[in-house]
Design a protein around this motif. Structure first.
Motif, mmCIF file in Angstrom:
data_model
loop_
_atom_site.group_PDB
_atom_site.id
_atom_site.type_symbol
_atom_site.label_atom_id
_atom_site.label_comp_id
_atom_site.label_asym_id
_atom_site.label_seq_id
_atom_site.Cartn_x
_atom_site.Cartn_y
_atom_site.Cartn_z
ATOM 1 N N UNK A 216 0.746 -1.264 -0.059
ATOM 2 C CA UNK A 216 0.038 -0.101 -0.135
ATOM 3 C C UNK A 216 0.813 1.292 0.226
ATOM 4 N N UNK A 217 0.457 2.152 -0.906
ATOM 5 C CA UNK A 217 1.533 3.271 -0.980
ATOM 6 C C UNK A 217 1.040 4.086 0.277
ATOM 7 N N UNK A 218 2.002 4.517 1.052
ATOM 8 C CA UNK A 218 1.804 5.420 2.408
ATOM 9 C C UNK A 218 0.870 6.641 1.737
ATOM 10 N N UNK A 219 1.067 7.311 0.542
ATOM 11 C CA UNK A 219 0.683 8.390 0.330
ATOM 12 C C UNK A 219 -0.751 8.641 0.288
ATOM 13 N N UNK A 220 -1.591 7.274 0.296
ATOM 14 C CA UNK A 220 -3.101 7.360 0.439
ATOM 15 C C UNK A 220 -3.621 6.951 1.676
ATOM 16 N N UNK A 221 -2.751 7.224 2.779
ATOM 17 C CA UNK A 221 -3.147 6.978 4.057
ATOM 18 C C UNK A 221 -3.893 8.107 4.627
ATOM 19 N N UNK A 222 -3.332 9.320 4.336
ATOM 20 C CA UNK A 222 -4.118 10.381 4.857
ATOM 21 C C UNK A 222 -5.314 10.485 4.149
ATOM 22 N N UNK A 223 -5.665 10.205 2.875
ATOM 23 C CA UNK A 223 -7.072 10.283 2.282
ATOM 24 C C UNK A 223 -7.706 9.229 2.790
ATOM 25 N N UNK A 224 -7.391 8.072 3.113
ATOM 26 C CA UNK A 224 -8.138 6.908 3.847
ATOM 27 C C UNK A 224 -8.674 7.442 5.106
ATOM 28 N N UNK A 225 -7.764 7.951 5.889
ATOM 29 C CA UNK A 225 -8.005 8.238 7.337
ATOM 30 C C UNK A 225 -8.923 9.411 7.418
ATOM 31 N N UNK A 226 -9.024 10.162 6.340
ATOM 32 C CA UNK A 226 -10.020 11.181 6.451
ATOM 33 C C UNK A 226 -11.528 10.716 6.356
ATOM 34 N N UNK A 227 -11.399 9.807 5.053
ATOM 35 C CA UNK A 227 -12.724 9.387 4.759
ATOM 36 C C UNK A 227 -13.295 8.336 5.966
ATOM 37 N N UNK B 15 -9.230 27.840 21.424
ATOM 38 C CA UNK B 15 -9.693 27.379 22.612
ATOM 39 C C UNK B 15 -10.729 26.496 22.326
ATOM 40 N N UNK B 16 -11.051 25.964 21.252
ATOM 41 C CA UNK B 16 -12.148 25.019 20.918
ATOM 42 C C UNK B 16 -11.421 23.882 20.842
ATOM 43 N N UNK B 17 -12.095 22.813 20.168
ATOM 44 C CA UNK B 17 -11.528 21.481 19.550
ATOM 45 C C UNK B 17 -12.114 21.067 18.359
ATOM 46 N N UNK B 18 -11.404 20.211 17.542
ATOM 47 C CA UNK B 18 -11.627 19.716 16.197
ATOM 48 C C UNK B 18 -11.493 18.338 16.328
ATOM 49 N N UNK B 19 -12.112 17.713 15.244
ATOM 50 C CA UNK B 19 -12.093 16.369 15.238
ATOM 51 C C UNK B 19 -10.845 15.990 13.898
ATOM 52 N N UNK B 20 -9.862 15.296 14.589
ATOM 53 C CA UNK B 20 -8.956 15.032 13.530
ATOM 54 C C UNK B 20 -8.330 13.635 13.723
ATOM 55 N N UNK B 21 -7.915 13.114 12.478
ATOM 56 C CA UNK B 21 -7.398 11.768 12.564
ATOM 57 C C UNK B 21 -6.673 11.733 11.106
ATOM 58 N N UNK B 22 -5.215 11.291 11.228
ATOM 59 C CA UNK B 22 -4.753 11.462 9.885
ATOM 60 C C UNK B 22 -3.897 10.189 9.484
ATOM 61 N N UNK B 23 -3.158 9.961 8.388
ATOM 62 C CA UNK B 23 -2.703 8.966 7.864
ATOM 63 C C UNK B 23 -1.806 8.407 8.817
ATOM 64 N N UNK B 24 -0.838 8.963 9.579
ATOM 65 C CA UNK B 24 0.007 8.403 10.421
ATOM 66 C C UNK B 24 -0.453 7.642 11.587
ATOM 67 N N UNK B 25 -1.593 8.219 12.067
ATOM 68 C CA UNK B 25 -2.253 7.474 13.137
ATOM 69 C C UNK B 25 -3.277 6.559 13.013
ATOM 70 N N UNK B 26 -3.519 6.366 11.390
ATOM 71 C CA UNK B 26 -3.961 5.189 10.704
ATOM 72 C C UNK B 26 -3.124 4.016 10.840
ATOM 73 N N UNK B 27 -2.076 4.349 10.343
ATOM 74 C CA UNK B 27 -1.059 3.408 10.005
ATOM 75 C C UNK B 27 -0.219 2.601 10.914
ATOM 76 N N UNK B 28 0.015 3.531 12.215
ATOM 77 C CA UNK B 28 0.892 3.116 13.051
ATOM 78 C C UNK B 28 0.517 3.641 14.476
ATOM 79 N N UNK B 29 0.356 2.757 15.297
ATOM 80 C CA UNK B 29 0.083 3.060 16.993
ATOM 81 C C UNK B 29 1.165 2.693 17.615
ATOM 82 N N UNK B 30 1.235 2.976 18.912
ATOM 83 C CA UNK B 30 2.316 2.364 19.668
ATOM 84 C C UNK B 30 1.896 2.332 21.140
#
Length: 735
Positions: A75-86, A124-139
């Protein structure tokens, strides 16, 4: 004097279950059983599968994912951000607030660490974020998971890596839901700390060798996949009883309990009408599994009272292993909604059948099952080649197959008259056995036995197509039409390691048979002649592994010994073979497990065996000392007081006196057995996990059995209103 009133528990459990108050707390009402179930709408509703990806991802990203899923392309890592957003947008629409990497460490179960989608912003607020790095790898912290020496306790770093071949899914709870992402789990040094990585490696090894073999048959560029369909047996008991049994809560099985007057001998439970509460539970389980994309297909009563089974359709082996974990989780999660507890232990009740997890295994391409014999298997040389490869693999690796299902729970069922024996053999049935015997005698087969039609003696009943051979429930490894059914895995077990073993030994077999064919072809021998000669030679070599008779009989034990087959009766007997030079070379050659990873599995299996039996020993001693013995002494005290009163009145009390003597003798027996068990529990058996495991097998288990024998005899004489535990009669039959 205070007494326990177990009979009132039974009455409470029998009164009903729909939304009733129990012990002062109202149960949550289950979903109405009559609610319609639209399977097409439900199925995959909570999975981020191909349908969701197709609708949410750009075409080029979707095609990249598809190439990974269908052809194994990296899997091309460059697609991870797109998949993570969706994936994030989809999860938020479902109401998820957190995500987790969902992995399967060497505990046999699953693990997860939840992270919120919420990220503070500058205002001071918050947004919902999830990126390709978080999708591909956890620790996650790897220090507290079993590693078998791969990691020191102070070395904490571990990685989870996204498995794109298993779809992410939503987990619903009463308080909300979260996104689960199936992942692999490895150490900082890259060694596998889970069951998924070796399984994926074994699938790749098998696919490589199967493609090579198929090319000899003129089949080019085939995509070969190992498939599995694990059946799941389990018991259901009323939750009232479960929480009143410390042994069930702590160990998953009853360590004490006398056989009831009625067990399974009437043979009336198997495939009987499913009780209403159980059926409602099963339908709710199915509803949740359908949403998770688990293709559960079958449900029915099993042999023992209180025992049931659910089973899925076959899938890619990796997905099947993930779905099997989800099935076990769902069974346990849904049961309390119906006032039930789901027991997945291999032997929750002595004296009735235990529970297995029959692993149906095969391999195939996009267009064909490679273990499908067709109507004339004697002419289907490709099938005979692959079938011979299976026989060769099982014959050579009996030890490894047996070791793949070796754990403390399975020791209670393997070899009993309810499960396959510890001797590994293959059932082929009348038709295939006859074909192989023809090949053995003449080098080729000229016919296949046909089943024909079965008439039932009534003109209103149809003539049924009759199979050319019967089935055999005593075989540990049985051919069942177009697959092999590995019947030895235990009901609580992950199917990943047994599937890994089957894939790897089949890869080796196909590799070596293909190499032998290549050598003959290089000499100028025609493919047909080389193939027939090779199959005939292999059939003669491995025919000892084929057995179609009664695997429970003593005659088979004797015959198997004459054939030179292994009989690894206990977990420790089997585990001793796991790290052998043969097995180490096998796993390393096909890149499935390094020698360190294999040795770690051996170490972990020994440690888990020791800890399991040690917990059981301590629980048995605790229950005997604080529940059984005090109840018996209370009863004895009341008997003695009654005897004293009758003597004062001058009444002859032969029956009472005899009862006092019986109970007193049993109390003494219990006390002696309990003292011996306490001593063995305190003696841990040395400093190494190896010596500890052998100590609990050889000393703690027999001491537990003596305590149980005394307790079970006491249960037969101590009155019901003194006895502190729900009995088998209660637990098995109150539904």
């Amino acid at each position: 004097m205070p007494r326990t009133t177990a009979r009132f528990d039974t009455l409470a459990a029998a009164r009903g279950w729909e939304g009733e108050a129990r012990n002062g707390a109202a149960r949550s009402a289950p979903r109405a059983a009559a609610e319609p179930m639209d399977i097409e709408t439900l199925f995959g509703q909570h999975t981020f599968g191909l349908a969701e990806m197709r609708g949410r991802l750009p075409k080029q990203v979707y095609r990249a994912i598809l190439r990974t899923l269908e052809h194994g392309d990296p899997l091309d890592p460059s697609v991870a951000d797109v998949v993570a957003l969706a994936m994030k947008e989809w999860a938020l629409e479902k109401g998820a607030s957190h995500f987790t990497h969902w992995f399967q460490p060497l505990t046999g179960s699953t693990a997860e660490k939840h992270d919120s989608f919420i990220t503070p912003n500058e205002g001071g607020g918050a947004v919902a974020e999830f990126n390709g790095k978080e999708l591909i790898q956890g620790e996650p912290d790897a220090s507290s998971f079993p590693s078998g020496g791969l990691r020191a306790t102070f070395e904490a770093r571990g990685y989870t890596a996204w498995d794109p071949t298993s779809p992410a899914f939503i987990v619903e709870t009463g308080a909300g839901c979260y996104l689960s992402i199936p992942t692999a789990f490895a150490s900082w040094t890259g060694e596998a700390l889970d069951t998924k990585i070796p399984l994926l490696r074994s699938m790749n090894a098998l696919a490589t060798q199967a493609r090579r073999a198929l090319e000899l048959f003129g089949v080019r560029d085939a995509r070969v996949t190992a498939t599995c369909g694990p059946e799941q047996e389990f018991f259901l008991i009323d939750q009232e009883f479960f929480y009143r049994r410390p042994d069930l809560v702590t160990t998953g099985r009853t360590l004490i309990g006398a056989r009831p007057p009625r067990g399974q001998e009437l043979e009336d439970h198997y495939f009987g009408s499913i009780p209403d509460r159980v059926l409602a539970f099963m339908m709710e389980v199915e509803r949740e599994l359908y949403r998770l994309g688990v293709p559960v297909k079958t449900r029915h009563n099993e042999v023992a009272p209180g025992q049931f089974e659910m089973a899925p359709i076959y899938e890619n082996a990796n997905l099947a292993a993930d779905h099997q974990q989800l099935m076990m989780i769902t069974l346990r999660k849904v049961a309390p909604r119906f006032g039930l507890a789901a027991l997945l232990h291999e032997k929750p009740f002595a004296g009735v059948n235990g529970s297995g997890k029959h692993l149906n295994w095969s391999l195939g391409t996009e267009s064909q099952n490679l273990l499908e014999p067709g109507d004339t298997p004697h002419e289907n040389m490709q099938f005979l080649f692959f079938c011979t490869a299976v026989l060769r693999a099982v014959d050579r690796h009996q030890d490894l197959i047996r070791a793949s299902v070796a754990h403390a729970g399975n020791d209670h069922r393997l070899g009993a008259n309810e499960a396959p024996p510890a001797i590994i053999s293959v059932f082929l049935g009348t038709q295939l056995t006859d074909v192989l015997e023809q090949i053995e005698r003449a080098g080729t087969a000229t016919e296949s036995k046909q089943g024909g039609l079965l008439g039932l003696g009534s003109p209103v009943l149809p003539h049924l197509p009759q199979h050319a051979g019967d089935r055999n429930r005593t075989s540990p490894f049985a051919f069942t039409g177009n697959k092999f059914e590995f019947r030895a895995p235990g009901s609580s077990q992950s199917v990943s390691f047994p599937a890994t073993v089957l894939n790897t030994i089949m890869a080796e077999s196909l590799d070596e048979l293909s190499t032998a064919l290549d050598a003959e072809l290089a000499k100028g021998v025609s493919f047909e002649d080389a193939l027939r000669r090779l199959i005939a030679e292999e059939v003669r070599r491995v025919k000892r592994i084929v057995f179609n008779g009664d695997g429970y009989s003593q005659e088979w034990q004797d015959e198997a010994a004459r054939r030179g087959l292994l009989n690894l009766r206990t977990t420790l007997d089997a585990l001793e073979t796991l790290p052998s030079d043969k097995n180490r070379a096998l796993f390393e050659k096909y890149g499935v497990l390094t020698h360190r990873e294999l040795e770690s599995r051996h170490e972990i299996a020994l440690d888990q065996y020791f800890k399991t039996v040690n917990i059981e020993g301590e629980t048995t001693a605790d229950m005997a000392g604080t529940m059984i013995l005090p109840a018996a002494v209370r009863y004895l005290n009341d008997l003695v007081a009654a005897a004293d009163r009758t003597r004062t009145l001058g009444v002859e009390t032969r029956g009472l006196t005899r009862t006092v003597q019986i109970v007193n003798e049993l109390v003494d027996e219990m006390r002696d057995a309990l003292d011996a068990l306490v001593a063995q529990n305190a003696e841990l058996g040395g400093e190494t996990v190896h010596s500890k495991a052998y100590h609990v097998r050889d000393n703690v288990v027999p001491a537990m059995l003596r305590v149980r024998a005394a307790a079970d005899r006491l249960e037969k004489v101590v009155p019901d209103d003194y006895w502190p535990l729900p009995t088998y009669r209660d637990m098995l039959f109150v539904k």
